[in-house]
Write a protein that holds these residues in place. Structure first.
Motif, short mmCIF file in Angstrom:
data_model
loop_
_atom_site.label_atom_id
_atom_site.label_comp_id
_atom_site.label_asym_id
_atom_site.label_seq_id
_atom_site.Cartn_x
_atom_site.Cartn_y
_atom_site.Cartn_z
N PRO A 265 9.56 26.47 -8.55
CA PRO A 265 10.21 26.25 -7.25
C PRO A 265 9.73 27.27 -6.22
O PRO A 265 9.68 28.47 -6.50
N VAL A 266 9.38 26.78 -5.05
CA VAL A 266 9.02 27.64 -3.91
C VAL A 266 10.05 27.34 -2.81
O VAL A 266 10.02 26.28 -2.19
N VAL A 267 10.95 28.27 -2.61
CA VAL A 267 12.07 28.04 -1.70
C VAL A 267 11.68 28.46 -0.28
O VAL A 267 11.18 29.55 -0.05
N VAL A 268 11.92 27.54 0.66
CA VAL A 268 11.67 27.80 2.08
C VAL A 268 13.03 27.82 2.77
O VAL A 268 13.75 26.83 2.76
N LYS A 269 13.35 28.96 3.38
CA LYS A 269 14.68 29.14 3.97
C LYS A 269 14.77 28.47 5.34
O LYS A 269 14.05 28.82 6.28
N ALA A 270 15.65 27.48 5.45
CA ALA A 270 15.90 26.84 6.74
C ALA A 270 16.86 27.71 7.53
O ALA A 270 17.82 28.25 6.99
N LYS A 271 16.60 27.84 8.81
CA LYS A 271 17.42 28.72 9.64
C LYS A 271 18.67 28.00 10.16
O LYS A 271 18.61 26.84 10.54
N LYS A 272 19.75 28.75 10.20
CA LYS A 272 21.00 28.22 10.77
C LYS A 272 20.77 27.82 12.23
O LYS A 272 21.31 26.83 12.70
N SER A 273 19.96 28.60 12.94
CA SER A 273 19.70 28.34 14.36
C SER A 273 18.95 27.03 14.57
O SER A 273 18.93 26.49 15.68
N ASN A 274 18.32 26.52 13.50
CA ASN A 274 17.61 25.24 13.58
C ASN A 274 18.38 24.15 12.85
O ASN A 274 17.80 23.16 12.38
N GLY A 275 19.69 24.31 12.75
CA GLY A 275 20.52 23.30 12.11
C GLY A 275 20.28 23.16 10.63
O GLY A 275 20.49 22.09 10.05
N PHE A 276 19.84 24.25 9.97
CA PHE A 276 19.52 24.24 8.54
C PHE A 276 18.42 23.23 8.23
O PHE A 276 18.43 22.59 7.17
N LYS A 277 17.45 23.10 9.14
CA LYS A 277 16.29 22.23 8.91
C LYS A 277 15.02 23.06 9.01
O LYS A 277 14.88 23.88 9.91
N ILE A 278 14.10 22.83 8.06
CA ILE A 278 12.85 23.58 8.11
C ILE A 278 11.91 22.94 9.14
O ILE A 278 12.04 21.78 9.49
N THR A 279 10.95 23.73 9.59
CA THR A 279 9.98 23.26 10.58
C THR A 279 8.66 22.92 9.90
O THR A 279 8.39 23.37 8.78
N PRO A 280 7.80 22.13 10.57
CA PRO A 280 6.47 21.85 10.01
C PRO A 280 5.67 23.13 9.76
O PRO A 280 4.91 23.22 8.79
N GLU A 281 5.86 24.10 10.62
CA GLU A 281 5.14 25.37 10.47
C GLU A 281 5.56 26.09 9.18
O GLU A 281 4.72 26.63 8.46
N GLN A 282 6.85 26.08 8.90
CA GLN A 282 7.35 26.69 7.66
C GLN A 282 6.80 25.96 6.43
O GLN A 282 6.41 26.59 5.45
N LEU A 283 6.77 24.64 6.50
CA LEU A 283 6.25 23.84 5.39
C LEU A 283 4.78 24.15 5.16
O LEU A 283 4.35 24.38 4.02
N LYS A 284 4.02 24.16 6.23
CA LYS A 284 2.58 24.41 6.12
C LYS A 284 2.30 25.79 5.53
O LYS A 284 1.40 25.96 4.70
N GLU A 285 3.10 26.77 5.95
CA GLU A 285 2.93 28.13 5.47
C GLU A 285 3.19 28.25 3.97
O GLU A 285 2.59 29.09 3.29
N ALA A 286 4.08 27.41 3.44
CA ALA A 286 4.46 27.49 2.03
C ALA A 286 3.46 26.80 1.10
O ALA A 286 3.48 27.03 -0.11
N ILE A 287 2.60 25.97 1.65
CA ILE A 287 1.65 25.20 0.82
C ILE A 287 0.51 26.08 0.34
O ILE A 287 -0.09 26.84 1.11
N THR A 288 0.23 25.99 -0.95
CA THR A 288 -0.90 26.70 -1.57
C THR A 288 -1.72 25.69 -2.37
O THR A 288 -1.32 24.53 -2.51
N PRO A 289 -2.85 26.11 -2.91
CA PRO A 289 -3.63 25.19 -3.77
C PRO A 289 -2.84 24.68 -4.97
O PRO A 289 -3.21 23.66 -5.57
N LYS A 290 -1.75 25.35 -5.34
CA LYS A 290 -0.95 24.93 -6.49
C LYS A 290 0.19 23.98 -6.12
O LYS A 290 0.87 23.48 -7.00
#
Length: 399
Positions: free
Chosen positions: A140-165
Motif C-alpha cells: 500500500p502507498v498511502v496518499v494523504k488527501a487534504k481537508k482543505s481539498n474536501g478530502f480529495k486527492i489531486t492529479p498532482e498528488q497521484l502522479k507524484e506517488a506513481i513509481t515503476p512498481k
C-alpha cells in the motif's frame, strides 16, 4: 507473532476498533444506553418487493448452484444497470457476481497483484483496502488527501506517488469514510494520469446512489475507451437497497481480467448465494422509489447533523456529499485529559468518549486519519442528535 501462520496472513493488521466495539456491546448488554455511530449499514429493512422475490425463488426451488460468475439473467441486469446509470457497455461475460463488494475487491487484488506491486490508496481510506492489498502481496502507498481539498486527492498528488512498481490505484467515490464525491472533471483528471502511467484502477462505487443535493458521481471507466480497459468497477446492492446481509456484490472488468477472476472464484467460493441473486435481479429491474425515499431521509439527517456540528466550538468536519458518514476533526481534544486518562489520538478519544458519554465512534486512525473520528448518520434522527449532544458535552468537559 505466530510463526505457525503463513506470512501473508501475518501481514494483516489487527482492527484498532475491536476494543471499542467489544466494550460498546458489553455496555449495551449490561443495559446501558449506548449510542452507536459506528454502524456501516442503512437502518432500513430491505424493500418488500425484493424480499418477495427471494420468497418466490425459494418456493420455486431455486436453491441449486448457479454459474460461478452469477446467474446469466442477473449479469444481464447488471449490464443494463451500467448502461442506464453509467453509460457503460459490457457483455455479460465481463460481469462477475460475488459474495459482497468486499469479496469483489479481494478478487480484483488477487487477480492483478504480484509480490511487491505498489497500490496507491488515498487517505482517509476504507480500512479494508490496505489489508486486502497486503494479503495479496501488494504494497500500500498511502496518499494523504487534504481537508482543505474536501478530502480529495489531486492529479498532482497521484502522479507524484506513481513509481515503476505501481500496478493499481484504488479509487472510492462516494467515499467511505469521508463522504467525498469527485466531480466528473476531477475523475477525468485522475484518469488522465492513470492512462499516461498505464496503471489499473479499482473503482469502488458501492455508495453511488447515496448522494445529496446536485452532486452527481461519475464512473472512472466512462472517461475513455483506454480507461475502460484499465478499470475494474466494483459495486453491489448492500448500501443502495439496504441488503447488507444478502451478500451480493459485483464487478465489471476487461474480458481477460473477468475470465481470470471467474476461474479463481470457481475454485474459491463457487457462486454467490442463489436466493440473494434472484432478489438482486428484482432490485435492479424495479423502480427505485424505496431508494429515493431512503436517500431523502439520509439527506434530512445529514442537514441536521451538519447544523449541530456547526454549533460545536471544538469540532469540525468537511461536508459529506455522499454515503452516510462524516469525519469529525477532534484534534483539539488531544493533549487533554478525561479524568486521569490522557487523550493522545483517535483511539484514546473513542475509548474515553465511550466511557464518559456512552457514545461509540470509529477511531480515524483506522482510516489513515488519526486527527478524526468517523460517525455514521445511518441511525435514527433522535439518536443521532442525542449522540452529537453527548459528544459536544464530552469535548467541553475535557481539561
Amino acid at each position: 507473532m505466530n510463526e505457525r501462520l503463513a506470512r501473508r496472513i501475518r501481514t494483516i493488521s489487527p482492527s484498532l476498533t475491536l476494543a471499542v466495539s467489544a466494550k460498546a456491546k458489553a455496555m449495551k448488554a449490561a443495559g446501558e444506553e449506548v449510542i452507536n455511530f459506528g454502524v456501516g449499514e442503512p437502518d432500513f429493512n430491505t424493500p418488500a418487493h425484493i424480499v418477495e422475490a427471494a420468497e418466490h425463488a425459494l418456493e420455486a426451488g431455486h436453491t441449486k448452484y448457479t454459474p460461478s460468475s452469477g446467474l446469466l439473467e442477473l449479469r444481464r441486469a447488471i449490464c443494463d444497470k451500467f448502461k442506464r446509470d453509467n453509460n457503460l457497455e459490457y457483455e455479460s461475460s465481463q460481469i462477475i457476481v460475488s459474495s459482497g463488494a468486499k469479496h469483489s475487491i479481494f478478487n480484483v487484488c488477487f487477480a492483478l497483484l504480484d509480490e511487491g506491486d505498489e497500490v496507491i490508496i488515498p487517505a482517509p481510506y476504507w480500512l479494508t483496502y490496505p489489508e486486502v492489498v497486503k494479503v495479496c502481496g501488494g504494497v500500500p502507498v498511502v496518499v494523504k488527501a487534504k481537508k482543505s481539498n474536501g478530502f480529495k486527492i489531486t492529479p498532482e498528488q497521484l502522479k507524484e506517488a506513481i513509481t515503476p512498481k505501481t500496478k493499481l490505484f484504488i479509487f472510492n467515490s462516494p467515499s467511505n469514510p469521508t463522504g467525498a464525491v469527485y466531480s466528473e472533471e476531477e475523475v477525468r483528471a485522475l484518469a488522465k494520469v492513470c492512462e499516461e502511467a498505464d496503471i489499473f484502477v479499482l473503482s469502488d462505487e458501492i455508495y453511488e446512489k447515496l448522494v445529496y443535493g446536485q452532486v452527481k458521481p461519475f464512473s472512472m471507466a466512462a472517461c475513455s475507451d483506454k480507461m475502460k480497459e484499465l478499470t475494474v468497477t466494483v459495486n453491489g446492492v448492500s448500501k443502495t437497497y439496504a441488503m447488507t446481509g444478502w451478500r451480493i456484490g459485483y464487478l465489471a472488468a476487461p474480458k481477460d481480467i473477468a475470465k481470470a477472476i471467474d476461474s479463481f472464484q470457481s475454485h474459491a467460493t463457487s457462486n454467490a448465494n442463489s436466493i440473494a441473486q434472484y432478489a438482486t435481479i428484482k432490485a435492479l429491474n424495479s423502480p427505485e422509489a424505496a431508494v429515493e425515499e431512503m436517500v431523502a431521509i439520509f439527506a434530512k439527517r445529514r442537514e441536521a447533523m451538519l447544523k449541530r456540528i456547526a454549533e460545536m466550538p471544538d469540532v469540525s468536519c468537511v461536508v459529506p456529499d455522499g454515503a452516510f458518514y462524516a469525519m469529525l476533526v477532534v484534534r483539539s481534544a488531544y493533549g487533554k485529559r478525561f479524568g486521569s486518562k490522557l487523550i493522545d489520538g483517535s483511539v484514546s478519544f473513542a475509548d474515553c468518549l465511550l466511557d464518559a458519554a456512552k457514545v461509540a465512534v470509529v477511531p480515524g486512525i483506522s482510516f489513515g486519519a488519526d486527527e478524526c473520528i468517523r460517525i455514521s448518520y445511518s441511525l435514527s434522527m433522535s439518536d443521532m442528535l442525542e449522540g452529537l449532544d453527548r459528544i459536544d458535552a464530552f469535548m467541553r468537559s475535557l481539561k
